[in-house]
Design an enzyme around this catalytic site. Sequence first.
Site, mmCIF file in Angstrom:
data_model
loop_
_atom_site.group_PDB
_atom_site.id
_atom_site.type_symbol
_atom_site.label_atom_id
_atom_site.label_comp_id
_atom_site.label_asym_id
_atom_site.label_seq_id
_atom_site.Cartn_x
_atom_site.Cartn_y
_atom_site.Cartn_z
ATOM 1 N N TYR A 63 0.860 -1.207 0.000
ATOM 2 C CA TYR A 63 0.000 0.000 0.000
ATOM 3 C C TYR A 63 0.885 1.243 0.000
ATOM 4 O O TYR A 63 0.642 2.193 -0.748
ATOM 5 C CB TYR A 63 -0.883 -0.068 1.244
ATOM 6 C CG TYR A 63 -1.857 1.052 1.449
ATOM 7 C CD1 TYR A 63 -2.829 1.362 0.504
ATOM 8 C CD2 TYR A 63 -1.847 1.799 2.633
ATOM 9 C CE1 TYR A 63 -3.751 2.380 0.730
ATOM 10 C CE2 TYR A 63 -2.765 2.800 2.873
ATOM 11 C CZ TYR A 63 -3.707 3.090 1.912
ATOM 12 O OH TYR A 63 -4.631 4.091 2.143
HETATM 13 N N1 NAD Z 1 -9.894 4.365 5.715
HETATM 14 C C1 NAD Z 1 -8.715 4.702 6.229
HETATM 15 O O1 NAD Z 1 -8.455 4.486 7.421
HETATM 16 C C2 NAD Z 1 -7.665 5.368 5.360
HETATM 17 C C3 NAD Z 1 -6.425 5.681 5.895
HETATM 18 C C4 NAD Z 1 -5.465 6.317 5.105
HETATM 19 C C5 NAD Z 1 -5.760 6.633 3.801
HETATM 20 N N2 NAD Z 1 -6.974 6.308 3.280
HETATM 21 C C6 NAD Z 1 -7.260 6.657 1.887
HETATM 22 O O2 NAD Z 1 -8.376 7.518 1.876
HETATM 23 C C7 NAD Z 1 -9.129 7.321 0.672
HETATM 24 C C8 NAD Z 1 -10.592 7.031 1.025
HETATM 25 O O3 NAD Z 1 -10.628 5.947 1.910
HETATM 26 P P1 NAD Z 1 -11.976 5.311 2.388
HETATM 27 O O4 NAD Z 1 -11.672 4.544 3.614
HETATM 28 O O5 NAD Z 1 -13.067 6.354 2.391
HETATM 29 O O6 NAD Z 1 -12.178 4.253 1.239
HETATM 30 P P2 NAD Z 1 -13.497 3.555 0.645
HETATM 31 O O7 NAD Z 1 -13.105 2.146 0.369
HETATM 32 O O8 NAD Z 1 -14.688 3.802 1.478
HETATM 33 O O9 NAD Z 1 -13.641 4.360 -0.702
HETATM 34 C C9 NAD Z 1 -12.712 4.250 -1.738
HETATM 35 C C10 NAD Z 1 -13.504 4.252 -3.021
HETATM 36 O O10 NAD Z 1 -12.580 4.195 -4.108
HETATM 37 C C11 NAD Z 1 -13.209 3.465 -5.126
HETATM 38 N N3 NAD Z 1 -12.238 2.938 -6.071
HETATM 39 C C12 NAD Z 1 -11.243 2.048 -5.819
HETATM 40 N N4 NAD Z 1 -10.614 1.735 -6.952
HETATM 41 C C13 NAD Z 1 -11.226 2.443 -7.955
HETATM 42 C C14 NAD Z 1 -11.033 2.544 -9.353
HETATM 43 N N5 NAD Z 1 -10.101 1.812 -9.977
HETATM 44 N N6 NAD Z 1 -11.834 3.359 -10.050
HETATM 45 C C15 NAD Z 1 -12.793 4.087 -9.433
HETATM 46 N N7 NAD Z 1 -13.036 4.012 -8.117
HETATM 47 C C16 NAD Z 1 -12.253 3.205 -7.383
HETATM 48 C C17 NAD Z 1 -13.944 2.337 -4.394
HETATM 49 O O11 NAD Z 1 -14.977 1.773 -5.188
HETATM 50 C C18 NAD Z 1 -14.451 3.051 -3.159
HETATM 51 O O12 NAD Z 1 -15.782 3.518 -3.302
HETATM 52 C C19 NAD Z 1 -8.434 6.194 -0.075
HETATM 53 O O13 NAD Z 1 -7.554 6.730 -1.030
HETATM 54 C C20 NAD Z 1 -7.652 5.472 1.016
HETATM 55 O O14 NAD Z 1 -6.537 4.778 0.505
HETATM 56 C C21 NAD Z 1 -7.938 5.685 4.032
#
Ligand code: NAD
Length: 263
Positions: free
Chosen positions: A167
Amino acid sequence: MSSQVNSGKDARTAIVTGAGMGAGGLGRSIASRLVEEGMNVLLADADPSVEQAARELNERLGVSGGERITHFTGDLSQENAVQAMVAHAVACFGTVDVLVNNAGGGIIRPFLEHDAESLQITLARNLWTTIWCCHKALPLMVAQNHGRIINIGADSLRTGIPNHAAYNAAKGGVVGLTVGLARDWAHLDITVNTVSPCAINSGRLRARLESEPALAKAFLNVIPKGRGAEVEEISDLVYFLSRKECSFITGQDFSINGGSAMP
Ligand SMILES: NC(=O)c1ccc[n+]([C@@H]2O[C@H](COP(=O)([O-])OP(=O)(O)OC[C@H]3O[C@@H](n4cnc5c(N)ncnc54)[C@H](O)[C@@H]3O)[C@@H](O)[C@H]2O)c1
């Protein structure tokens, strides 16, 4: 030339990726904040639930007839889909002023337990989506001499918590892209920054902390504030960086981490 003039405080146009009904909810929160500030917003996601997200936002904020909200469904790790998404934004709103690359999500496991598929998915979700969206939105920003790109990274790059190597490779690429684009387009009114959360206080996280007390304890040790970030806390910074006035901050990676890593 910026997007068409609408009633509202900030009538520019934004694309927010990863704005479907996913468990984390950050994309929806960012989209909501930008609409509240007056922007036209295109919500995009690979998951068709993005239509519901756009509808609910429209109902909640009362934007009549959805004239400032639209959605796009497609796999944004693919060049053609991103081209179509940007074309849809232009058809609806005239241009793209703000791009928030939030699509992503980790497959968190020990590095040696990854296989070719899980590694490719990790890179596609987090890095290829960001690369293609920047590649297709930037020409509009260059032509109008204005653009704000905010990429969502991850603070695990700084804290080095276990099982995040693959990641981190993807999110590290996002930070590298941010720095390179920020430098290349600094002579124009274009800024590119990364916002990096540690953990988001989602239902998914709360359930895990309740069911795994050892994890909860480790969590408190890593995050001095003892909790994950509320999505609104992240959206707030994303909005700040997206503002027209925010023209001198570029090429930076901002942690939202409750003090997990400090300089
Ligand atoms: N949840 C956490 O604790 C956390 C921590 C650090 C960073 N992040 C980052 O924050 C962002 C949002 O996280 P979240 O927890 O709300 O995630 P989430 O899984 O709720 O939402 C991510 C969305 O991205 C979409 N997605 C993934 N691949 C895709 C693609 N190829 N084309 C179009 N859409 C795509 C998914 O369908 C999903 O709806 C992400 O980039 C994640 O890596 C999250």
